[in-house]
Motif scaffolding. Structure first.
Motif, PDB file in Angstrom:
ATOM      1  N   ALA A 205      25.650 -28.355   5.208  1.00  0.00           N
ATOM      2  CA  ALA A 205      24.712 -27.364   5.722  1.00  0.00           C
ATOM      3  C   ALA A 205      24.596 -26.171   4.764  1.00  0.00           C
ATOM      4  CB  ALA A 205      25.147 -26.899   7.102  1.00  0.00           C
ATOM      5  N   ARG A 206      25.724 -25.739   4.203  1.00  0.00           N
ATOM      6  CA  ARG A 206      25.702 -24.623   3.269  1.00  0.00           C
ATOM      7  C   ARG A 206      24.932 -24.990   2.002  1.00  0.00           C
ATOM      8  NH1 ARG A 206      28.873 -23.598  -0.913  1.00  0.00           N
ATOM      9  NH2 ARG A 206      30.419 -25.145  -0.266  1.00  0.00           N
ATOM     10  N   LEU A 207      25.167 -26.183   1.473  1.00  0.00           N
ATOM     11  CA  LEU A 207      24.472 -26.612   0.263  1.00  0.00           C
ATOM     12  C   LEU A 207      22.983 -26.826   0.512  1.00  0.00           C
ATOM     13  CD1 LEU A 207      27.085 -29.133  -1.178  1.00  0.00           C
ATOM     14  CD2 LEU A 207      26.585 -26.829  -1.994  1.00  0.00           C
ATOM     15  N   GLN A 208      22.624 -27.324   1.681  1.00  0.00           N
ATOM     16  CA  GLN A 208      21.213 -27.541   1.979  1.00  0.00           C
ATOM     17  C   GLN A 208      20.471 -26.222   2.193  1.00  0.00           C
ATOM     18  OE1 GLN A 208      21.829 -30.209   5.233  1.00  0.00           O
ATOM     19  NE2 GLN A 208      21.592 -32.045   3.979  1.00  0.00           N
ATOM     20  N   ARG A 209      21.157 -25.230   2.755  1.00  0.00           N
ATOM     21  CA  ARG A 209      20.530 -23.909   2.857  1.00  0.00           C
ATOM     22  C   ARG A 209      20.286 -23.314   1.474  1.00  0.00           C
ATOM     23  NH1 ARG A 209      24.168 -23.155   7.249  1.00  0.00           N
ATOM     24  NH2 ARG A 209      25.609 -22.058   5.853  1.00  0.00           N
ATOM     25  N   SER A 210      21.268 -23.505   0.583  1.00  0.00           N
ATOM     26  CA  SER A 210      21.091 -23.031  -0.787  1.00  0.00           C
ATOM     27  C   SER A 210      19.952 -23.758  -1.483  1.00  0.00           C
ATOM     28  CB  SER A 210      22.394 -23.214  -1.565  1.00  0.00           C
ATOM     29  OG  SER A 210      22.243 -22.843  -2.910  1.00  0.00           O
ATOM     30  N   LEU A 211      19.809 -25.058  -1.232  1.00  0.00           N
ATOM     31  CA  LEU A 211      18.718 -25.825  -1.828  1.00  0.00           C
ATOM     32  C   LEU A 211      17.365 -25.341  -1.315  1.00  0.00           C
ATOM     33  CD1 LEU A 211      17.569 -28.245  -3.406  1.00  0.00           C
ATOM     34  CD2 LEU A 211      18.042 -29.656  -1.406  1.00  0.00           C
ATOM     35  N   ALA A 212      17.278 -25.003  -0.026  1.00  0.00           N
ATOM     36  CA  ALA A 212      16.007 -24.576   0.559  1.00  0.00           C
ATOM     37  C   ALA A 212      15.531 -23.242  -0.015  1.00  0.00           C
ATOM     38  CB  ALA A 212      16.139 -24.472   2.073  1.00  0.00           C
ATOM     39  N   ARG A 213      16.442 -22.441  -0.530  1.00  0.00           N
ATOM     40  CA  ARG A 213      16.066 -21.129  -1.058  1.00  0.00           C
ATOM     41  C   ARG A 213      15.567 -21.200  -2.505  1.00  0.00           C
ATOM     42  NH1 ARG A 213      21.295 -19.644   1.270  1.00  0.00           N
ATOM     43  NH2 ARG A 213      20.958 -18.762   3.350  1.00  0.00           N
ATOM     44  N   LYS A 214      15.800 -22.324  -3.179  1.00  0.00           N
ATOM     45  CA  LYS A 214      15.424 -22.436  -4.588  1.00  0.00           C
ATOM     46  C   LYS A 214      13.928 -22.729  -4.731  1.00  0.00           C
ATOM     47  CE  LYS A 214      19.660 -21.926  -6.065  1.00  0.00           C
ATOM     48  NZ  LYS A 214      20.291 -21.662  -4.743  1.00  0.00           N
ATOM     49  N   ARG A 215      13.339 -22.192  -5.792  1.00  0.00           N
ATOM     50  CA  ARG A 215      11.920 -22.402  -6.053  1.00  0.00           C
ATOM     51  C   ARG A 215      11.688 -23.836  -6.508  1.00  0.00           C
ATOM     52  NH1 ARG A 215       9.084 -21.789 -10.725  1.00  0.00           N
ATOM     53  NH2 ARG A 215      10.907 -20.785 -11.697  1.00  0.00           N
ATOM     54  N   LYS A 216      10.667 -24.477  -5.941  1.00  0.00           N
ATOM     55  CA  LYS A 216      10.375 -25.864  -6.277  1.00  0.00           C
ATOM     56  C   LYS A 216       9.968 -25.984  -7.740  1.00  0.00           C
ATOM     57  CE  LYS A 216       8.992 -27.375  -1.666  1.00  0.00           C
ATOM     58  NZ  LYS A 216       7.937 -28.016  -0.839  1.00  0.00           N
TER      59      LYS A 216
END
Length: 338
Positions: A205-216
């Protein structure tokens, strides 16, 4: 060179698929295997926009065309009823954005050296960390790149079935699969359910939240994606290792294994869907069936509608449907009946 080989094999697959789809829309007959290979390989290498196909091994490109032919054959067999199991769809285009890539080399395009390295045509020597020794010389090798950025070499070998059989023993067991305990054997042994995905849920969950914040499209997003993929790979590897060890132990210690056939797909749509997927029951049952056939054991699959908890193990008398709170009690009492 591996990335270039992956890309060229993908382009050849897509070109061959485009040619057959175009012929179908135009009302032309189905393009045969030899003709499609001439179009997308021999003739394509002479065109300026496809001249870079010469830079990689032609064997890997030929195997891509053969894989497409096999995909079409599976579709035709599925439609006609000659192929059992779920219905197969038409082949689809491959994308450069797919995080899993694979190419295959046959015997004339790879060699194994005495130092353990692997030679691939047009690529060179590749260092290999061997998981086991090959029993015989392989006939082909498939190089796989997974979503976590790991490379695997999968070899195809032919082994005699008689060499894998185990000596017969006078023992049998029954298996009851569940979520609280992964498996309960008929002798009372209970195998703990490791719950691989549940253990890593917080970190995922922590890693996926970090992934969601990154610019595509950014490099930071790609790095975050690889971190998530590595966590999922660790979960899958741990689950696969547990299933192999458990199934091998059961097959090794018992001549006959009785197991209930489960509707895994139906259970994976209920309230316990995540736990059912995490358990991997379908893979476990497939491993039992495969290993029992190769090791000379007997696997008896009991229908899911068979009222085993309502039958006396001695005389077979059926006591009727039990209340959910008494089903386990009734089963334990019946099994102790003289």
């Amino acid at each position: 060179m591996l990335a270039r080989t992956f890309g060229c094999a993908r382009v050849v697959w897509n070109d061959a698929l485009t040619a057959r789809k175009t012929a179908r829309k135009a009302g032309l007959p189905f393009i045969g295997d030899a003709e499609i290979q001439r179009l997308v390989l021999t003739a394509a290498k002479k065109r300026p926009e496809r001249v870079w196909l010469r830079e990689v091994s032609s064997v890997a490109l030929q195997q891509a065309v053969r894989d497409l032919n096999a995909a079409y054959q599976n579709f035709f067999d599925s439609v006609s009823g000659r192929r059992k199991g779920p219905k197969m769809g038409l082949p689809r285009f491959k994308s450069r954005h797919d995080h899993r890539q694979a190419v295959r080399f046959t015997t004339n395009a790879f060699r194994l050296h005495a130092d353990g390295s692997l030679y691939l045509a047009k690529i060179g020597n590749v260092e290999v960390r061997w998981s086991r020794a090959l029993p015989v010389a392989p006939s082909s090798v498939t190089v796989i790149l997974d979503a976590a950025g790991r490379y695997f070499a999968s070899f195809v070998v032919e082994v005699e079935e008689s060499s894998q059989s185990l000596p017969e023993i006078d023992a049998e067991t029954g298996i009851d699969l569940g979520l609280t305990h992964y498996a309960t054997l008929s002798d009372g042994t209970k195998i703990v359910n490791p719950r691989w995905l549940r253990r890593r849920e917080r970190k995922l969950a922590r890693l996926q939240r970090s992934l969601a914040r990154k610019r595509k499209g950014s490099k930071n997003r790609d790095r975050a994606r690889v971190k998530v993929a590595r966590q999922h790979a660790r979960v899958a590897d741990a689950r696969r290792d547990f299933l192999h060890q458990t199934s091998s132990s059961i097959i090794r210690d018992n001549q006959t294994v009785h197991v209930e056939t489960l509707s895994v797909r139906g259970m994976a749509r209920g309230r316990h869907a995540k736990s059912a997927h995490d358990a991997g029951w379908g893979t476990f049952l497939a491993m039992l069936a495969d290993k029992s056939a190769r090791r000379g054991r007997v696997l008896v699959q009991i229908g899911r509608w068979h009222p085993s908890s309502q039958l006396c193990p001695c005389c077979g008398w059926k006591i009727g449907k039990l209340a959910p709170s008494r089903a386990g009690v009734g089963l334990s009492v019946l099994r102790r009946a003289p």
